[in-house]
Design a protein around this motif. Sequence first.
Motif, PDB file in Angstrom:
ATOM      1  N   PRO A   1      -3.775  -6.631 -11.503  1.00 17.22           N
ATOM      2  CA  PRO A   1      -4.999  -6.476 -12.291  1.00 17.22           C
ATOM      3  C   PRO A   1      -6.287  -6.815 -11.536  1.00 17.22           C
ATOM      4  O   PRO A   1      -7.363  -6.414 -11.940  1.00 17.22           O
ATOM      5  CB  PRO A   1      -4.797  -7.428 -13.474  1.00 17.22           C
ATOM      6  N   LYS A   2      -6.182  -7.542 -10.425  1.00 15.28           N
ATOM      7  CA  LYS A   2      -7.374  -7.910  -9.665  1.00 15.28           C
ATOM      8  C   LYS A   2      -7.457  -7.219  -8.307  1.00 15.28           C
ATOM      9  O   LYS A   2      -8.411  -7.437  -7.568  1.00 15.28           O
ATOM     10  CB  LYS A   2      -7.438  -9.430  -9.475  1.00 15.28           C
ATOM     11  N   VAL A   3      -6.439  -6.432  -7.978  1.00 14.77           N
ATOM     12  CA  VAL A   3      -6.434  -5.702  -6.712  1.00 14.77           C
ATOM     13  C   VAL A   3      -6.084  -4.250  -7.017  1.00 14.77           C
ATOM     14  O   VAL A   3      -4.916  -3.905  -7.193  1.00 14.77           O
ATOM     15  CB  VAL A   3      -5.441  -6.298  -5.693  1.00 14.77           C
ATOM     16  N   GLU A   4      -7.099  -3.402  -7.109  1.00 13.79           N
ATOM     17  CA  GLU A   4      -6.857  -1.983  -7.354  1.00 13.79           C
ATOM     18  C   GLU A   4      -6.202  -1.364  -6.127  1.00 13.79           C
ATOM     19  O   GLU A   4      -6.492  -1.745  -4.995  1.00 13.79           O
ATOM     20  CB  GLU A   4      -8.176  -1.266  -7.642  1.00 13.79           C
ATOM     21  N   GLY A   5      -5.323  -0.409  -6.370  1.00  8.39           N
ATOM     22  CA  GLY A   5      -4.689   0.306  -5.264  1.00  8.39           C
ATOM     23  C   GLY A   5      -3.386  -0.300  -4.786  1.00  8.39           C
ATOM     24  O   GLY A   5      -2.805   0.162  -3.814  1.00  8.39           O
ATOM     25  N   ILE A   6      -2.905  -1.340  -5.463  1.00  6.12           N
ATOM     26  CA  ILE A   6      -1.620  -1.966  -5.127  1.00  6.12           C
ATOM     27  C   ILE A   6      -0.702  -1.856  -6.338  1.00  6.12           C
ATOM     28  O   ILE A   6      -1.088  -2.212  -7.451  1.00  6.12           O
ATOM     29  CB  ILE A   6      -1.766  -3.463  -4.754  1.00  6.12           C
TER      30      ILE A   6
ATOM     31  N   GLN B   1       0.550  -0.040  -1.022  1.00  6.26           N
ATOM     32  CA  GLN B   1      -0.744   0.553  -1.315  1.00  6.26           C
ATOM     33  C   GLN B   1      -0.491   1.902  -1.965  1.00  6.26           C
ATOM     34  O   GLN B   1       0.232   2.734  -1.425  1.00  6.26           O
ATOM     35  CB  GLN B   1      -1.556   0.731  -0.037  1.00  6.26           C
ATOM     36  N   THR B   2      -1.079   2.109  -3.150  1.00 10.14           N
ATOM     37  CA  THR B   2      -0.897   3.373  -3.872  1.00 10.14           C
ATOM     38  C   THR B   2      -2.236   4.038  -4.176  1.00 10.14           C
ATOM     39  O   THR B   2      -2.298   4.959  -4.985  1.00 10.14           O
ATOM     40  CB  THR B   2      -0.111   3.143  -5.176  1.00 10.14           C
ATOM     41  N   GLY B   3      -3.287   3.562  -3.528  1.00  9.79           N
ATOM     42  CA  GLY B   3      -4.624   4.121  -3.700  1.00  9.79           C
ATOM     43  C   GLY B   3      -5.597   3.300  -2.878  1.00  9.79           C
ATOM     44  O   GLY B   3      -5.206   2.382  -2.167  1.00  9.79           O
ATOM     45  N   PRO B   4      -6.893   3.628  -2.971  1.00  7.36           N
ATOM     46  CA  PRO B   4      -7.899   2.836  -2.256  1.00  7.36           C
ATOM     47  C   PRO B   4      -7.860   1.386  -2.744  1.00  7.36           C
ATOM     48  O   PRO B   4      -7.748   1.137  -3.948  1.00  7.36           O
ATOM     49  CB  PRO B   4      -9.220   3.502  -2.638  1.00  7.36           C
ATOM     50  N   ILE B   5      -7.945   0.433  -1.819  1.00 11.39           N
ATOM     51  CA  ILE B   5      -7.837  -0.986  -2.184  1.00 11.39           C
ATOM     52  C   ILE B   5      -9.215  -1.584  -2.451  1.00 11.39           C
ATOM     53  O   ILE B   5     -10.097  -1.542  -1.604  1.00 11.39           O
ATOM     54  CB  ILE B   5      -7.117  -1.798  -1.086  1.00 11.39           C
ATOM     55  N   THR B   6      -9.362  -2.137  -3.655  1.00 11.98           N
ATOM     56  CA  THR B   6     -10.551  -2.892  -4.042  1.00 11.98           C
ATOM     57  C   THR B   6     -10.072  -4.236  -4.559  1.00 11.98           C
ATOM     58  O   THR B   6      -9.297  -4.302  -5.514  1.00 11.98           O
ATOM     59  CB  THR B   6     -11.355  -2.167  -5.142  1.00 11.98           C
ATOM     60  N   ILE B   7     -10.530  -5.300  -3.905  1.00  8.38           N
ATOM     61  CA  ILE B   7     -10.084  -6.648  -4.262  1.00  8.38           C
ATOM     62  C   ILE B   7     -11.174  -7.356  -5.044  1.00  8.38           C
ATOM     63  O   ILE B   7     -12.303  -7.504  -4.561  1.00  8.38           O
ATOM     64  CB  ILE B   7      -9.695  -7.459  -3.008  1.00  8.38           C
ATOM     65  N   GLY B   8     -10.825  -7.783  -6.244  1.00  6.38           N
ATOM     66  CA  GLY B   8     -11.751  -8.504  -7.112  1.00  6.38           C
ATOM     67  C   GLY B   8     -11.762  -9.988  -6.796  1.00  6.38           C
ATOM     68  O   GLY B   8     -11.518 -10.418  -5.662  1.00  6.38           O
ATOM     69  N   ASP B   9     -12.008 -10.778  -7.810  1.00  4.77           N
ATOM     70  CA  ASP B   9     -12.102 -12.230  -7.680  1.00  4.77           C
ATOM     71  C   ASP B   9     -10.699 -12.830  -7.716  1.00  4.77           C
ATOM     72  O   ASP B   9     -10.189 -13.180  -8.781  1.00  4.77           O
ATOM     73  CB  ASP B   9     -12.956 -12.788  -8.820  1.00  4.77           C
ATOM     74  N   ILE B  10     -10.055 -12.929  -6.539  1.00  7.49           N
ATOM     75  CA  ILE B  10      -8.696 -13.462  -6.481  1.00  7.49           C
ATOM     76  C   ILE B  10      -8.713 -14.921  -6.047  1.00  7.49           C
ATOM     77  O   ILE B  10      -9.642 -15.375  -5.381  1.00  7.49           O
ATOM     78  CB  ILE B  10      -7.782 -12.633  -5.545  1.00  7.49           C
ATOM     79  N   ASP B  11      -7.679 -15.629  -6.428  1.00  9.47           N
ATOM     80  CA  ASP B  11      -7.506 -17.031  -6.063  1.00  9.47           C
ATOM     81  C   ASP B  11      -7.125 -17.102  -4.590  1.00  9.47           C
ATOM     82  O   ASP B  11      -6.161 -16.478  -4.165  1.00  9.47           O
ATOM     83  CB  ASP B  11      -6.393 -17.632  -6.929  1.00  9.47           C
ATOM     84  N   MET B  12      -7.878 -17.853  -3.808  1.00 12.01           N
ATOM     85  CA  MET B  12      -7.638 -17.976  -2.364  1.00 12.01           C
ATOM     86  C   MET B  12      -6.841 -19.231  -2.007  1.00 12.01           C
ATOM     87  O   MET B  12      -6.629 -19.509  -0.836  1.00 12.01           O
ATOM     88  CB  MET B  12      -8.971 -18.002  -1.609  1.00 12.01           C
TER      89      MET B  12
END
Length: 167
Positions: free
Chosen positions: A50-55, A88-99
């Motif tokens: 939900p926080k990483v599009e394309g995965i 990867q199933t599309g362009p990757i966009t990473i939101g606010d993930i826990d580091m």
Amino acid sequence: MQGLIGRKLIGGALAACVVLGAGTAVADEVGKVGVDWLGNDIIVEAIKDPKVEGITCHVSYFDRGIIDRLHKGNWFEDPSDSSISCRQTGPITIGDIDMSEAGEEVFKQGISLIWKKQVVNRIYDKANETLIYLSHSRQVQNGSAKMSVTTVPLYGQNVVWTNGKPK
């Protein structure tokens, strides 16, 4: 045949909790393979981070049938075993993930009536520019060492970080 207290019955009761949980993914069943005449199945589900599009992660697990539950006397839970593969199933966009070192929970579902959960955590390996996905079970007591891990390398990929790439 779905187990007496199978995932769909348990999952149905928990679905509202999963959907209401902020940032928690929902699984879509994409495959079901019968493994014996007792009604036991291997289920394959697709989970989008939900926080990483394309995965997309594919998780498989064992779903015990009613005959197996009656025979073994353990009516209310499925085994802790699971397998995971993320790509990867599309362009990757990473939101606010826990580091943090523990990362964050991306998905969970019940695999027993109350206490046992199948969980997928995402961890960011900054040094190697890699997303790590860990599938495991979580229990109140007698935790299980059964787990599966997969990685999605970000190095050399055209990744969009909505909050800027971490330094």
